[in-house]
Design an enzyme around this catalytic site. Structure first.
Site, PDB file in Angstrom:
ATOM      1  N   CYS A 136      -1.363 -49.363   4.924  1.00 43.01           N
ATOM      2  CA  CYS A 136      -0.782 -48.627   6.047  1.00 43.01           C
ATOM      3  C   CYS A 136      -1.969 -48.158   6.872  1.00 43.01           C
ATOM      4  O   CYS A 136      -2.796 -48.966   7.280  1.00 43.01           O
ATOM      5  CB  CYS A 136       0.118 -47.499   5.562  1.00 43.01           C
ATOM      6  SG  CYS A 136      -0.543 -46.503   4.213  1.00 43.01           S
ATOM      7  N   ALA A 149      -3.950 -44.932   5.908  1.00 40.09           N
ATOM      8  CA  ALA A 149      -4.859 -44.474   4.856  1.00 40.09           C
ATOM      9  C   ALA A 149      -4.787 -45.351   3.610  1.00 40.09           C
ATOM     10  O   ALA A 149      -5.708 -45.371   2.801  1.00 40.09           O
ATOM     11  CB  ALA A 149      -4.530 -43.027   4.488  1.00 40.09           C
ATOM     12  N   GLY A 150      -3.650 -46.033   3.436  1.00 42.86           N
ATOM     13  CA  GLY A 150      -3.490 -46.894   2.261  1.00 42.86           C
ATOM     14  C   GLY A 150      -2.973 -46.165   1.047  1.00 42.86           C
ATOM     15  O   GLY A 150      -3.199 -46.604  -0.087  1.00 42.86           O
ATOM     16  N   GLY A 197       0.113 -43.471   1.472  1.00 46.61           N
ATOM     17  CA  GLY A 197       1.472 -42.957   1.659  1.00 46.61           C
ATOM     18  C   GLY A 197       2.518 -44.044   1.679  1.00 46.61           C
ATOM     19  O   GLY A 197       3.258 -44.272   0.719  1.00 46.61           O
ATOM     20  N   ARG A 198       2.594 -44.745   2.798  1.00 42.38           N
ATOM     21  CA  ARG A 198       3.563 -45.832   2.914  1.00 42.38           C
ATOM     22  C   ARG A 198       3.225 -46.975   1.948  1.00 42.38           C
ATOM     23  O   ARG A 198       4.120 -47.612   1.401  1.00 42.38           O
ATOM     24  CB  ARG A 198       3.597 -46.329   4.366  1.00 42.38           C
ATOM     25  CG  ARG A 198       4.255 -45.323   5.299  1.00 42.38           C
ATOM     26  CD  ARG A 198       4.132 -45.700   6.756  1.00 42.38           C
ATOM     27  NE  ARG A 198       2.856 -45.273   7.332  1.00 42.38           N
ATOM     28  CZ  ARG A 198       2.585 -45.312   8.634  1.00 42.38           C
ATOM     29  NH1 ARG A 198       3.494 -45.756   9.497  1.00 42.38           N
ATOM     30  NH2 ARG A 198       1.425 -44.909   9.091  1.00 42.38           N
ATOM     31  N   GLN A 218       2.221 -39.878  -0.400  1.00 41.66           N
ATOM     32  CA  GLN A 218       1.493 -38.791   0.229  1.00 41.66           C
ATOM     33  C   GLN A 218       2.319 -37.532   0.438  1.00 41.66           C
ATOM     34  O   GLN A 218       1.760 -36.450   0.615  1.00 41.66           O
ATOM     35  CB  GLN A 218       0.972 -39.298   1.585  1.00 41.66           C
ATOM     36  CG  GLN A 218      -0.364 -38.740   1.984  1.00 41.66           C
ATOM     37  CD  GLN A 218      -0.932 -39.503   3.170  1.00 41.66           C
ATOM     38  OE1 GLN A 218      -0.375 -40.508   3.608  1.00 41.66           O
ATOM     39  NE2 GLN A 218      -2.042 -39.043   3.698  1.00 41.66           N
TER      40      GLN A 218
END
Length: 571
Positions: free
Chosen positions: A501, A503-504, A506-507, A545
């Site tokens: 996503c 930041a890598g 959360g999603r 997240q």
């Protein structure tokens, strides 16, 4: 018991030519697949199970290996949960006596099995472990195994047809021991229909060895001094003693079972069914009981747990500019290492029964485009999943790291990327890319998926649209692995999928958690969202997240289950 010197001598003379032939054939396979060659003793075990018929022993070896790989039983840890509890449950043991022919007697007690609490995976792990230890005995190798399936006192809730099929399939042709007979004792009336179904699955030769026996008739098959007291014998049954003895012997030694598998250990995975797994009805009850606020508190407890590792490499001064966010780092223990520049903010993450199923990574920065595509090439990636837009809310969330328009071409480091086709769907774009390695002149096809309906820090407006997207991704991965053919020699489900996503975490974490949980649900009918997220965060720190994303995992799975007819709308 160990064989006597004379027994060993006879066994050695008998096995010499057959074992040489067997090892020659099998070790061709092990060398091609990069696994340790089989030892002489292990080879003899497979040959004895098939009366030194080399071709049948080779077939048995591959059936055994494939069964363990299929069930995710690769490296057994008998001192770790949930396997330790299963070994000590009394559900399965090997009796301390032999039948008059010298065969070992294994006992499975059906009434102790509770499918809602223990997944099939753990039961099969225990069976593999205990049977492997039993056939270390020369007597058992030579004289075989009698299997008592004790159904006395059990009811329908203790029974699983799928588990019974797997046990019989294991015993009939995927385990290095000669199965002499299976005695199903004390079967209730309701078992007749499942038994007829099971019988249809068995080859005629094995069907003759599987018998339903009344408790009162059991002594016609085995003498009283070979049977426990509750089955009409005179043997005091201590179901824990043999299992405990094996566990104590196991301390400090390498289990020979790993050598038998002939599978690289990288196929192991942390995501396997555990003792706290829930069925769909339990998940629904848990959600109704806890409500949103309770699920948020559950997430808060997970969030407070510290990552079980270090961030030394990500925090190094020369690497900090390669992190999109200063507080989103990858663990040293699971980070992806590039062959040249070494560092990229990316982590290997396990999938369901699959080691390194994903690479979770940040949205590439302009300065890391070359690193990103080098990683894709080095890891043989076939599918990239992007769950963000490049810009959201007036802020850059991810660089445009691939040629966006059909026919577009870009060169990133030594990888040239060509956009062949863009297929636009309601909630996502699917782009077919062709990669050209300018150093080796090789080329490869990669499919890029971009989900468009997922706001940063939020959740998709439609859970089912994300699950449909996940289905499209998995279908493409499956197709691409088949197309890759013999070039891919790793896990049958293929090389890792890159998931990112911004930041890598959360999603990216939410997508991977849904895939893991839905895969487990499809496989064994249970799942554990909390356990999945905890394990995932141990590999890609801080995955998922927000409490809203964690809650979304619960509701999305239930929506999917209702659509599939697995859970009625009024439950």
């Amino acid at each position: 018991s160990r064989p006597s010197a004379s027994q060993q001598s006879v066994s050695y003379r008998q096995s010499l030519p057959a074992t040489k032939q067997f090892l020659e054939e099998i070790n061709k396979w092990t060398s091609q697949h990069g696994v340790s060659p089989l030892s002489w003793d292990v080879a003899v075990k497979f040959l004895m199970a098939r009366k030194f018929d080399v071709l049948r022993a080779i077939e048995l070896f591959h059936s055994y290996r494939e069964t363990r790989l299929r069930e995710g039983i690769v490296k057994l840890q008998p001192h770790e949960e949930p396997l330790r509890s299963e070994l000590l449950s009394g559900k399965f043991t090997v009796l301390g006596v032999r039948d008059p022919s010298g065969a070992s007697i294994a006992l499975y007690t059906a009434k102790l099995h509770q499918p809602s609490k223990t997944g099939n995976h753990v039961v099969l792990q225990a069976l593999f472990y205990l049977l492997d230890r039993a056939v270390e005995s020369f007597e058992t190798q030579r004289n075989g195994l009698v299997f008592i399936y004790d159904m006395a006192g059990s009811n329908y809730t203790n029974f699983e047809l799928d588990l019974s099929k797997k046990i019989l399939n294991l015993l009939k042709g995927a385990f290095p021991a000669r199965l002499k007979k299976v005695l199903i004792v004390g079967a209730p009336v309701w078992f007749r229909v499942p038994y007829n179904l099971l019988s249809l699955l068995l080859k005629e030769k094995l069907r003759e060895r599987v018998q339903m026996v009344k408790m009162s008739d059991l002594r016609q098959h085995l003498p009283r001094d070979c049977l426990p007291e509750h089955l009409g014998g005179c043997l005091p049954l201590d179901v824990h003693s043999w299992n405990l003895q094996l566990l104590s012997e196991q301390n400090g030694r390498v289990d020979p079972v790993d050598e038998l598998v002939g599978i690289p250990l990288e196929n192991t995975s942390i995501h396997v069914p555990g003792p706290e797994a829930m069925g769909l009805a339990e998940l629904m009850a848990h959600l109704n009981r806890a409500q949103r606020s309770g699920i948020y508190l559950e997430y808060e407890e997970l969030r407070r747990e510290q990552p079980p590792g270090t961030f030394t490499c990500a925090l190094a001064a020369h690497n900090q500019e390669r992190n999109r966010y200063g507080d989103v780092l990858c663990l040293d223990q699971t980070r992806v290492r590039l062959k040249r520049s070494d560092y990229i903010n990316a982590s290997f993450m396990d999938g369901y029964k699959q080691k390194n199923a994903y690479v979770g990574t940040q949205g590439p920065l302009e300065k890391t485009y070359g690193d990103f595509w080098r990683m894709v090439w080095e890891q043989s990636v076939l599918v990239i999943v992007m769950t963000t837009r490049t810009d959201e809310g007036g802020r850059r969330k991810c660089g445009q790291y691939w040629p966006k328009e059909e026919g577009g071409q870009e060169v990133y480091g030594h990888i040239a990327v060509v956009n062949h086709r863009v297929d636009k769907q309601a909630h996502y774009n699917q782009t077919t890319l062709e990669l050209h390695n300018t150093e080796t002149f090789e080329q490869r096809q990669v499919t890029h998926f971009q989900f468009l309906s997922w706001p940063d820090y939020g959740v998709p407006s439609s859970a089912l649209s994300l699950i449909d997207f996940l289905g499209a991704v998995k279908h493409q991965q499956q197709w691409a692995v088949q197309a890759f053919g013999s070039q891919w020699r790793g896990h049958p489900l293929g090389p890792p999928m890159v998931v990112h996503c911004s930041a890598g975490i959360g999603r990216t974490g939410t997508f991977c958690a849904l895939d893991i949980c839905l895969s487990e649900l499809q496989d064994v009918g249970t799942l554990n969202i909390c356990q999945t997220v905890r394990r995932m965060r141990a590999q890609r720190a801080f995955s998922i997240q927000t409490p809203e994303q964690y809650y979304f995992c619960h509701t999305a799975i239930l929506e999917h289950a209702q659509r599939q007819g697995l859970l009625s709308a009024n439950q």
